[in-house]
Design a protein around this motif. Structure first.
Motif, PDB file in Angstrom:
ATOM      1  N   VAL A 403      30.577  56.025 -20.412  1.00 59.26           N
ATOM      2  CA  VAL A 403      29.613  56.379 -21.917  1.00 59.26           C
ATOM      3  C   VAL A 403      30.936  56.189 -22.624  1.00 59.26           C
ATOM      4  O   VAL A 403      31.556  57.296 -22.727  1.00 59.26           O
ATOM      5  N   PRO A 404      30.884  55.544 -23.795  1.00 61.16           N
ATOM      6  CA  PRO A 404      32.020  55.654 -24.873  1.00 61.16           C
ATOM      7  C   PRO A 404      31.755  56.930 -25.611  1.00 61.16           C
ATOM      8  O   PRO A 404      30.664  57.357 -25.892  1.00 61.16           O
ATOM      9  N   GLU A 405      33.011  57.578 -26.049  1.00 56.07           N
ATOM     10  CA  GLU A 405      32.747  58.830 -26.635  1.00 56.07           C
ATOM     11  C   GLU A 405      31.869  58.863 -27.726  1.00 56.07           C
ATOM     12  O   GLU A 405      31.285  59.953 -27.882  1.00 56.07           O
ATOM     13  N   GLU A 406      32.016  57.649 -28.756  1.00 55.24           N
ATOM     14  CA  GLU A 406      31.248  57.823 -29.802  1.00 55.24           C
ATOM     15  C   GLU A 406      29.838  57.726 -29.587  1.00 55.24           C
ATOM     16  O   GLU A 406      29.053  57.598 -30.496  1.00 55.24           O
ATOM     17  N   GLU A 407      29.322  57.481 -28.295  1.00 55.15           N
ATOM     18  CA  GLU A 407      28.135  57.346 -27.992  1.00 55.15           C
ATOM     19  C   GLU A 407      27.369  58.160 -27.078  1.00 55.15           C
ATOM     20  O   GLU A 407      26.051  58.434 -26.746  1.00 55.15           O
ATOM     21  N   THR A 408      28.365  59.562 -26.724  1.00 57.04           N
ATOM     22  CA  THR A 408      27.698  60.499 -25.837  1.00 57.04           C
ATOM     23  C   THR A 408      26.321  61.307 -26.275  1.00 57.04           C
ATOM     24  O   THR A 408      25.838  61.848 -25.792  1.00 57.04           O
ATOM     25  N   GLU A 409      26.649  61.144 -27.816  1.00 59.02           N
ATOM     26  CA  GLU A 409      25.241  61.991 -28.527  1.00 59.02           C
ATOM     27  C   GLU A 409      24.146  61.157 -28.566  1.00 59.02           C
ATOM     28  O   GLU A 409      22.968  61.488 -28.397  1.00 59.02           O
ATOM     29  N   ARG A 410      24.446  59.816 -29.076  1.00 58.25           N
ATOM     30  CA  ARG A 410      23.359  58.826 -29.272  1.00 58.25           C
ATOM     31  C   ARG A 410      22.729  58.282 -28.120  1.00 58.25           C
ATOM     32  O   ARG A 410      21.576  57.810 -28.197  1.00 58.25           O
ATOM     33  N   VAL A 411      23.309  58.448 -26.829  1.00 58.89           N
ATOM     34  CA  VAL A 411      22.445  57.765 -25.557  1.00 58.89           C
ATOM     35  C   VAL A 411      21.297  58.642 -25.318  1.00 58.89           C
ATOM     36  O   VAL A 411      20.351  58.069 -24.630  1.00 58.89           O
ATOM     37  N   GLU A 413      19.369  59.674 -27.625  1.00 60.67           N
ATOM     38  CA  GLU A 413      18.042  59.304 -28.751  1.00 60.67           C
ATOM     39  C   GLU A 413      17.090  58.411 -28.072  1.00 60.67           C
ATOM     40  O   GLU A 413      17.465  57.612 -27.109  1.00 60.67           O
ATOM     41  N   ARG A 414      15.837  58.594 -28.415  1.00 64.09           N
ATOM     42  CA  ARG A 414      14.914  57.650 -27.787  1.00 64.09           C
ATOM     43  C   ARG A 414      15.181  56.074 -28.326  1.00 64.09           C
ATOM     44  O   ARG A 414      15.669  55.982 -29.706  1.00 64.09           O
ATOM     45  N   LEU A 415      14.744  55.341 -27.518  1.00 60.20           N
ATOM     46  CA  LEU A 415      15.027  53.710 -27.771  1.00 60.20           C
ATOM     47  C   LEU A 415      16.228  53.441 -27.930  1.00 60.20           C
ATOM     48  O   LEU A 415      16.504  52.001 -28.388  1.00 60.20           O
ATOM     49  N   TYR A 416      17.297  53.936 -27.864  1.00 60.91           N
ATOM     50  CA  TYR A 416      18.839  53.906 -28.057  1.00 60.91           C
ATOM     51  C   TYR A 416      19.324  52.928 -26.802  1.00 60.91           C
ATOM     52  O   TYR A 416      19.068  53.374 -25.810  1.00 60.91           O
ATOM     53  N   ARG A 417      19.811  51.860 -27.150  1.00 59.45           N
ATOM     54  CA  ARG A 417      20.467  51.125 -26.089  1.00 59.45           C
ATOM     55  C   ARG A 417      21.884  50.743 -26.691  1.00 59.45           C
ATOM     56  O   ARG A 417      22.198  49.982 -27.692  1.00 59.45           O
ATOM     57  N   GLY A 418      22.912  51.129 -26.097  1.00 57.15           N
ATOM     58  CA  GLY A 418      24.410  51.104 -26.036  1.00 57.15           C
ATOM     59  C   GLY A 418      24.813  49.545 -26.215  1.00 57.15           C
ATOM     60  O   GLY A 418      23.970  48.592 -25.277  1.00 57.15           O
ATOM     61  N   ASP A 419      25.919  49.214 -26.477  1.00 55.83           N
ATOM     62  CA  ASP A 419      26.376  47.667 -26.639  1.00 55.83           C
ATOM     63  C   ASP A 419      26.391  47.330 -24.936  1.00 55.83           C
ATOM     64  O   ASP A 419      26.323  46.093 -24.757  1.00 55.83           O
ATOM     65  N   ARG A 420      26.963  48.115 -23.973  1.00 55.42           N
ATOM     66  CA  ARG A 420      27.045  47.892 -22.661  1.00 55.42           C
ATOM     67  C   ARG A 420      25.639  47.704 -21.895  1.00 55.42           C
ATOM     68  O   ARG A 420      25.662  47.498 -20.976  1.00 55.42           O
ATOM     69  N   SER A 421      24.468  48.034 -22.449  1.00 53.86           N
ATOM     70  CA  SER A 421      23.269  48.035 -21.853  1.00 53.86           C
ATOM     71  C   SER A 421      22.251  47.137 -22.708  1.00 53.86           C
ATOM     72  O   SER A 421      21.073  47.140 -22.317  1.00 53.86           O
ATOM     73  N   ARG A 422      22.876  46.281 -23.348  1.00 50.63           N
ATOM     74  CA  ARG A 422      21.738  45.254 -24.274  1.00 50.63           C
ATOM     75  C   ARG A 422      21.190  44.536 -23.079  1.00 50.63           C
ATOM     76  O   ARG A 422      19.867  44.120 -23.305  1.00 50.63           O
ATOM     77  N   GLY A 423      21.735  43.795 -22.220  1.00 52.47           N
ATOM     78  CA  GLY A 423      21.155  42.733 -21.090  1.00 52.47           C
ATOM     79  C   GLY A 423      20.573  43.497 -20.029  1.00 52.47           C
ATOM     80  O   GLY A 423      19.994  42.625 -19.322  1.00 52.47           O
ATOM     81  N   SER A 444      20.503  72.289 -19.960  1.00 48.94           N
ATOM     82  CA  SER A 444      21.166  71.551 -20.697  1.00 48.94           C
ATOM     83  C   SER A 444      21.827  70.466 -20.056  1.00 48.94           C
ATOM     84  O   SER A 444      21.801  70.296 -18.812  1.00 48.94           O
ATOM     85  N   VAL A 445      22.323  69.264 -20.596  1.00 45.67           N
ATOM     86  CA  VAL A 445      22.850  68.130 -19.925  1.00 45.67           C
ATOM     87  C   VAL A 445      24.045  67.615 -20.574  1.00 45.67           C
ATOM     88  O   VAL A 445      24.421  68.028 -21.790  1.00 45.67           O
ATOM     89  N   GLU A 446      25.168  67.399 -19.776  1.00 48.55           N
ATOM     90  CA  GLU A 446      26.365  67.087 -20.079  1.00 48.55           C
ATOM     91  C   GLU A 446      26.972  66.083 -19.474  1.00 48.55           C
ATOM     92  O   GLU A 446      26.557  65.384 -18.307  1.00 48.55           O
ATOM     93  N   ILE A 447      27.583  65.227 -20.335  1.00 50.26           N
ATOM     94  CA  ILE A 447      28.175  63.726 -20.214  1.00 50.26           C
ATOM     95  C   ILE A 447      29.906  63.761 -20.080  1.00 50.26           C
ATOM     96  O   ILE A 447      30.229  64.404 -20.981  1.00 50.26           O
TER      97      ILE A 447
END
Length: 472
Positions: A403-411, A413-423, A444-447
């Motif tokens: 998980v890219p560092e900039e996406e660790t909080e956003r993953v 979020e409801r209905l969020y799909r990162g660039d690597r999971s689009r397909g 708690s959850v840690e990534i």
């Protein structure tokens, strides 16, 4: 109409408080009045009897030294030297003849020949009353050695005068006490009820405007009314949070149902346009699939919303995280084999926690499913469980892209799909569900990024000991 207005008036708390304070003040004053009046009567009576006993003993002693003349001389001398309250002195012979007396003016109206007076002894007393006089005469006496009867008496005039003054002025004092009670009740009820008045005004404002952002300032007194204001503010926080969660959920539902509904319509229109039975069958199959997907989406969104708002019903029982992880590993083992992947489990015998076993399996299942989805063929997914003094934890490590560092909080979020999971397949709600359910279990959850591997998802829960389980 009058009775309705009066009933409405009496329903007000400030009016009732004022009446209670006034009634309490009036009743208290009446009780104090009665106690003081009783104390006056008892005190005056004790004082009169003590003075009579003192004079009787004095004149008795004078008679023993000098006879009747000595008694009369001593009485005359007392009147000249000390003055004070008028008193009666009588010396009667054995046959009732008066041998000498000191009788103040006006006291002849008392029946000084009352037969009850012949039976008086030191320590016993008689009371005489005259119809024309507002006071009474208290007497005591003694029969001397030669049969002479010595009588001493005092009037209750001065004492009864004081008592009458007290009784006459008390109604004015009672009126002043009632007036003071009314004033104190009005002032104190306004001060005490001011937080409730402000609370009602704020509630009316919210009802009219729908503004849930307003809060009441706490007085800081720490009393029950201050606690009521604090609870009201917390209630508004909770309501605002629930309504915000509902709005977010509705927005998400509206957004994500649009796509499957559009597909449903497109497939149906396409099948109707061709008019082919085979196309109808294919369109119906697609409709069923899309309907199932929409139902799963709705169910997941509602579960997440309930968990985030603390409304999800959880069964709090003792669970072994190692056992739950083994069950999830067995459940996904076949899926892993189909992709050429391996699942490994590292867990001690007992990793104890309190929670809902169904939801805990769902947490672990979503994390394992996520790891299988983003890991390449031939990779390994590790499932590890453990505990410390205060926590129990489970960790899923995969060989995926991480998980890219900039996406660790956003993953999360409801209905969020990162660039690597689009397909990739899925609704984009798995990690949102994990986070909501873990926090519902006070966890708690840690990534993190594992060197040489992919991503690590670690869920941490409060641990319970075997001792606590045995007590429960």
């Amino acid at each position: 109409m009058f009775w309705k207005i009066r009933a409405e008036y009496y329903r007000r708390i400030n009016v009732r408080l004022t009446l209670i304070v006034t009634l309490a003040a009036a009743v208290s004053s009446i009780v104090v009045y009665a106690l003081l009046l009783a104390s006056l009567f008892i005190g005056f009576g004790d004082q009169d009897r003590g003075e009579l006993d003192s004079r009787l003993l004095s004149y008795w002693a004078a008679w023993q030294y000098g006879g009747n003349d000595a008694v009369l001389n001593r009485a005359s001398l007392d009147m000249k030297e000390y003055g004070g309250r008028p008193y009666l002195l009588m010396l009667d012979s054995e046959d009732g003849e008066m041998l000498g007396a000191l009788i103040p003016g006006g006291w002849e109206q008392f029946n000084l020949k009352d037969p009850d007076l012949t039976n008086l002894t030191p320590g016993s007393y008689a009371t005489l009353r005259a119809e024309s006089l507002p006071y009474a005469l208290l007497l005591t006496g003694v029969v001397l050695d030669d049969g002479t009867r010595l009588l001493v008496g005092l009037s209750t005039e001065n004492h009864q005068f004081l008592v009458r003054m007290y009784q006459r002025n008390y109604p004015w004092a009672l009126g002043a006490i009632i007036l003071a009670g009314v004033l104190v009740g009005i002032i104190s009820s306004r001060r005490l009820l001011s937080p409730i008045v402000r609370l009602n005004q704020e509630i009316d404002h919210i009802i009219i405007t729908g503004d849930l952002g307003r809060r009441l300032d706490s007085s800081g007194t720490g009393d029950q009314l201050d606690g009521l204001i604090n609870r009201y503010n917390r209630l508004l926080d909770r309501v605002e949070s629930l309504i915000g969660g509902m709005k977010d959920t509705l927005d998400a539902v509206a957004h994500d149902l649009r796509t499957p509904l559009t597909r449903l319509r497109g497939h149906a229109e396409l099948a109707l346009g061709k008019g082919d039975a085979e196309e109808y069958e294919e369109a119906l199959a697609t409709v069923v699939e899309q309907t199932d997907q929409a139902g799963a989406l709705l169910s997941a969104l509602m579960d997440i919303a309930e968990a985030e708002q603390g409304m999800l019903s959880l069964e709090g029982v003792s669970c072994n995280l190692s056992t739950l992880a083994a069950e999830v590993s067995d459940m996904y083992e076949l899926i892993a084999e189909e992709k050429g992947q391996r699942l490994t489990l590292e867990a001690p015998n007992e990793v104890l926690l309190s929670g809902d076993p169904v939801r805990l399996r769902q947490i672990l299942g979503n994390l394992v499913d996520n790891a299988l989805k983003y890991s390449p063929e031939g990779s390994c997914i590790d499932i590890r469980c453990g505990f410390s003094d205060e926590t129990s934890w489970a960790e899923i490590i995969d060989d995926g892209p991480g998980v890219p560092e900039e996406e660790t909080e956003r993953v999360f979020e409801r209905l969020y799909r990162g660039d690597r999971s689009r397909g990739s397949r899925g609704l984009g709600l798995g990690l949102s569900m994990v986070k909501a359910l873990v926090e519902a279990h006070s966890g708690s959850v840690e990534i993190s990024k594992v060197e040489g591997r992919g991503a690590s998802f670690k869920v941490v829960f409060p641990r319970i000991s075997e001792e606590n389980i045995s007590k429960a």
